[in-house]
Scaffold this motif. Structure first.
Motif, PDB file in Angstrom:
ATOM      1  N   ALA A  20      -0.749  -0.386   4.963  1.00 46.08           N
ATOM      2  CA  ALA A  20       0.241   0.464   4.010  1.00 46.08           C
ATOM      3  C   ALA A  20      -0.083  -0.052   2.468  1.00 46.08           C
ATOM      4  O   ALA A  20      -0.309  -1.448   2.271  1.00 46.08           O
ATOM      5  N   SER A  61       0.928   6.994   1.230  1.00 42.81           N
ATOM      6  CA  SER A  61       2.083   7.686   0.813  1.00 42.81           C
ATOM      7  C   SER A  61       2.797   7.830   2.139  1.00 42.81           C
ATOM      8  O   SER A  61       2.053   8.290   3.255  1.00 42.81           O
ATOM      9  N   PRO A  62       4.055   7.889   2.148  1.00 43.75           N
ATOM     10  CA  PRO A  62       4.739   8.688   3.576  1.00 43.75           C
ATOM     11  C   PRO A  62       4.287  10.061   3.890  1.00 43.75           C
ATOM     12  O   PRO A  62       4.177  10.344   4.968  1.00 43.75           O
ATOM     13  N   LEU A  72       0.974   9.992   5.438  1.00 45.45           N
ATOM     14  CA  LEU A  72       1.454   9.705   6.885  1.00 45.45           C
ATOM     15  C   LEU A  72       1.897  10.755   7.845  1.00 45.45           C
ATOM     16  O   LEU A  72       1.296  11.200   8.697  1.00 45.45           O
ATOM     17  N   PHE A 106      -2.855   3.911   4.842  1.00 44.72           N
ATOM     18  CA  PHE A 106      -2.123   5.007   4.273  1.00 44.72           C
ATOM     19  C   PHE A 106      -1.587   4.889   2.810  1.00 44.72           C
ATOM     20  O   PHE A 106      -1.012   3.768   2.600  1.00 44.72           O
ATOM     21  N   THR A 155       5.700   3.058   2.157  1.00 48.75           N
ATOM     22  CA  THR A 155       4.636   3.494   2.988  1.00 48.75           C
ATOM     23  C   THR A 155       4.810   2.824   4.344  1.00 48.75           C
ATOM     24  O   THR A 155       4.702   3.097   5.399  1.00 48.75           O
TER      25      THR A 155
END
Length: 264
Positions: free
Chosen positions: A223, A197-198, A201, A195, A228
């Motif tokens: 991450a 970026s938040p 996600l 992933f 992240t």
């Protein structure tokens, strides 16, 4: 071994995405699936600010998308010519701070020199900026709607003036579900998923959980950076690896170590 990266494919000078190439050196077959799209905002306002470098102490870029917003401004009317003739030189007389090498290379492409690119995240860049000789003029900060407040807060606490301008918003990529379903149908469950970026996600996790089913425990979740990683942990997912820096080489090395049988 198949690995999945949730990001836009971007070709470099060699005509290949650098993440795919670095992972390929370790014998890992990487597939890239974009999970985010972006809409640009307030470009006339940004363009006006770029026309007046004398009003600012420098620039801050913490994402490639913010640089793209500047590029779009430079494509308008006679702006490109004015940029080449005078504006670029005036901005280069000031500090241009960036997070990460990927963003730095895009800033270099529009003719600006950068500093701070070895800072892996906004917090470290803020520390770097605070360590420099402060300018009485504000730093211009083109950013997205989802920007974290840590950089503005750290600069404010140190009395460093900042002028933020929101130039893009993040939205889910329209093809997330279809692309992920196609991947799982053709390739099966990946050995790892990275992933970037938040928000990436947030928009993809539900689909991944549904497609993976009981096999989700086999997947190593990776991450690109600490922010992240925190978002993954907040969702109750085990973080098998966080890249030491947000670069293709560091990520590939981390995934390789994670997927080795004796990895912790």
């Amino acid at each position: 071994m198949k690995v999945l990266l949730l990001k836009d494919p971007k070709e470099d000078d060699c005509g290949q995405d650098p993440y795919v190439r670095e992972l390929g050196l370790y014998g890992l077959e990487a597939t890239l699936i974009p999970v985010l799209s972006f809409e640009f905002l307030s470009l006339p306002s940004l363009s006006e600010k770029l026309s007046h470098p004398e009003g600012y102490g420098g620039l801050i870029f913490t994402s490639p998308r913010a640089v793209e917003a500047v590029e779009r401004c430079l494509q308008k009317d006679t702006k490109a010519e004015v940029w080449k003739k005078s504006l670029k030189e005036k901005w280069n007389a000031k500090s241009v701070y960036v997070v990460g090498n990927a963003t730095a290379s895009l800033v270099n492409r529009i003719g600006l020199h950068t500093e701070g690119e070895t800072c892996g995240n906004a917090e470290k860049l803020a520390e770097y900026i605070c360590s420099r000789e402060p300018s009485a003029l504000p730093l211009l900060f083109p950013c997205g709607t989802l920007k974290r407040e840590i950089l503005p807060k750290m600069l404010k606490d140190k009395g460093i003036p900042l002028e933020s301008v929101t130039v893009y918003q993040t939205i889910p990529h329209p093809g997330i579900q279809g692309n992920l379903t196609s991947y799982y149908t053709q390739q099966g469950v990946p050995a790892s998923i990275t992933f970037f970026s938040p928000s990436g996600l947030t928009h993809s996790l539900k689909h991944i959980q549904e497609l993976s089913g009981d096999s989700i425990g086999q997947i190593k979740f990776v991450a690109i950076g600490p922010t992240t990683a925190q978002a993954l942990a907040a969702q109750g997912l085990p973080v098998s690896c966080t890249a030491e820096s947000p670069t293709p080489r560091a990520l590939a090395a981390g995934i390789r170590t994670t997927l080795q049988p004796h990895a912790c």
